[in-house]
Design an enzyme around this catalytic site. Sequence first.
Site, mmCIF file in Angstrom:
data_model
loop_
_atom_site.group_PDB
_atom_site.id
_atom_site.type_symbol
_atom_site.label_atom_id
_atom_site.label_comp_id
_atom_site.label_asym_id
_atom_site.label_seq_id
_atom_site.Cartn_x
_atom_site.Cartn_y
_atom_site.Cartn_z
ATOM 1 N N ASP A 30 0.849 -1.313 -0.045
ATOM 2 C CA ASP A 30 0.040 0.061 0.088
ATOM 3 C C ASP A 30 0.856 1.223 -0.067
ATOM 4 O O ASP A 30 1.866 1.373 0.566
ATOM 5 C CB ASP A 30 -0.968 0.015 1.414
ATOM 6 N N ASN A 85 -12.999 -3.229 2.492
ATOM 7 C CA ASN A 85 -13.775 -2.221 2.641
ATOM 8 C C ASN A 85 -14.695 -2.212 1.450
ATOM 9 O O ASN A 85 -14.221 -2.282 0.384
ATOM 10 C CB ASN A 85 -13.099 -0.826 2.713
ATOM 11 N N GLN A 92 -14.450 2.374 1.452
ATOM 12 C CA GLN A 92 -13.614 2.077 0.082
ATOM 13 C C GLN A 92 -13.430 3.265 -0.483
ATOM 14 O O GLN A 92 -14.304 4.030 -0.739
ATOM 15 C CB GLN A 92 -14.701 0.866 -0.490
ATOM 16 N N HIS A 98 -10.142 -4.934 -3.507
ATOM 17 C CA HIS A 98 -8.824 -5.237 -3.044
ATOM 18 C C HIS A 98 -8.771 -5.743 -1.397
ATOM 19 O O HIS A 98 -9.688 -5.150 -0.853
ATOM 20 C CB HIS A 98 -7.851 -4.023 -3.139
ATOM 21 N N LEU A 99 -8.026 -6.666 -1.203
ATOM 22 C CA LEU A 99 -8.020 -7.189 0.027
ATOM 23 C C LEU A 99 -6.494 -6.710 1.029
ATOM 24 O O LEU A 99 -5.621 -6.708 0.494
ATOM 25 C CB LEU A 99 -7.862 -8.784 0.168
HETATM 26 P P1 5GP Z 1 -9.873 1.595 0.406
HETATM 27 O O1 5GP Z 1 -10.109 2.646 1.056
HETATM 28 O O2 5GP Z 1 -10.322 1.660 -1.261
HETATM 29 O O3 5GP Z 1 -10.105 0.171 0.835
HETATM 30 O O4 5GP Z 1 -8.359 1.385 0.031
HETATM 31 C C1 5GP Z 1 -7.450 1.784 -0.955
HETATM 32 C C2 5GP Z 1 -5.964 1.882 -0.562
HETATM 33 O O5 5GP Z 1 -5.106 2.008 -1.665
HETATM 34 C C3 5GP Z 1 -5.650 2.609 0.429
HETATM 35 O O6 5GP Z 1 -5.015 2.120 1.543
HETATM 36 C C4 5GP Z 1 -4.556 3.560 -0.199
HETATM 37 O O7 5GP Z 1 -3.538 3.980 0.443
HETATM 38 C C5 5GP Z 1 -4.095 2.591 -1.361
HETATM 39 N N1 5GP Z 1 -3.573 3.408 -2.703
HETATM 40 C C6 5GP Z 1 -4.118 4.169 -3.333
HETATM 41 N N2 5GP Z 1 -3.576 4.807 -4.438
HETATM 42 C C7 5GP Z 1 -2.639 3.683 -4.410
HETATM 43 C C8 5GP Z 1 -1.441 3.678 -5.525
HETATM 44 O O8 5GP Z 1 -1.414 4.307 -6.636
HETATM 45 N N3 5GP Z 1 -0.431 2.737 -5.078
HETATM 46 C C9 5GP Z 1 -0.646 1.979 -4.142
HETATM 47 N N4 5GP Z 1 0.495 0.951 -3.875
HETATM 48 N N5 5GP Z 1 -1.644 1.911 -3.255
HETATM 49 C C10 5GP Z 1 -2.584 3.073 -3.462
#
Ligand code: 5GP
Length: 106
Positions: A30, A85, A92, A98-99
């Site tokens: 992440d 999420n 989300q 994504h997990l």
């Molecule tokens: P969500 O809130 O959708 O469950 O989690 C999205 C996750 O993706 C967040 O923890 C955020 O830090 C991560 N994330 C967002 N954009 C990128 C990216 O461009 N690269 C990586 N490696 N992680 C990302």
Amino acid sequence: MSDCIFCKIVDKEIPTEFLYEDETCVIFPDINPAAKTHLLVVPKKHIPTIADLEEGDEKIVGHMVKKAKDIAKEKGLTGYKLQFNVGKDGGQEIFHIHLHLTSTQG
Ligand code: 5GP
Ligand code: ZN
């Protein structure tokens, strides 16, 4: 999905270090870690949320959980959390499932 950041990562349009890749999913760190270890297991198929799962997608989700378990073991993690999420109201932000694999270890 041309405007999906995780599709772009899966398609290698956005360079990202994959810790694991197979025909079904990829695993990468992440970008904004919320724990000492914070990995994301992302399917190659664009599925917006867990709420959008269709017949047959349970195979993909099961595979993601199995690969999370495998990489945790490989990294020597003895305890960790796995989290989806689901939806805006579930926190989300990226609408490609994504997990999250998080651990205080690593
Ligand atoms: P969500 O809130 O959708 O469950 O989690 C999205 C996750 O993706 C967040 O923890 C955020 O830090 C991560 N994330 C967002 N954009 C990128 C990216 O461009 N690269 C990586 N490696 N992680 C990302
Ligand atoms: Zn996508």
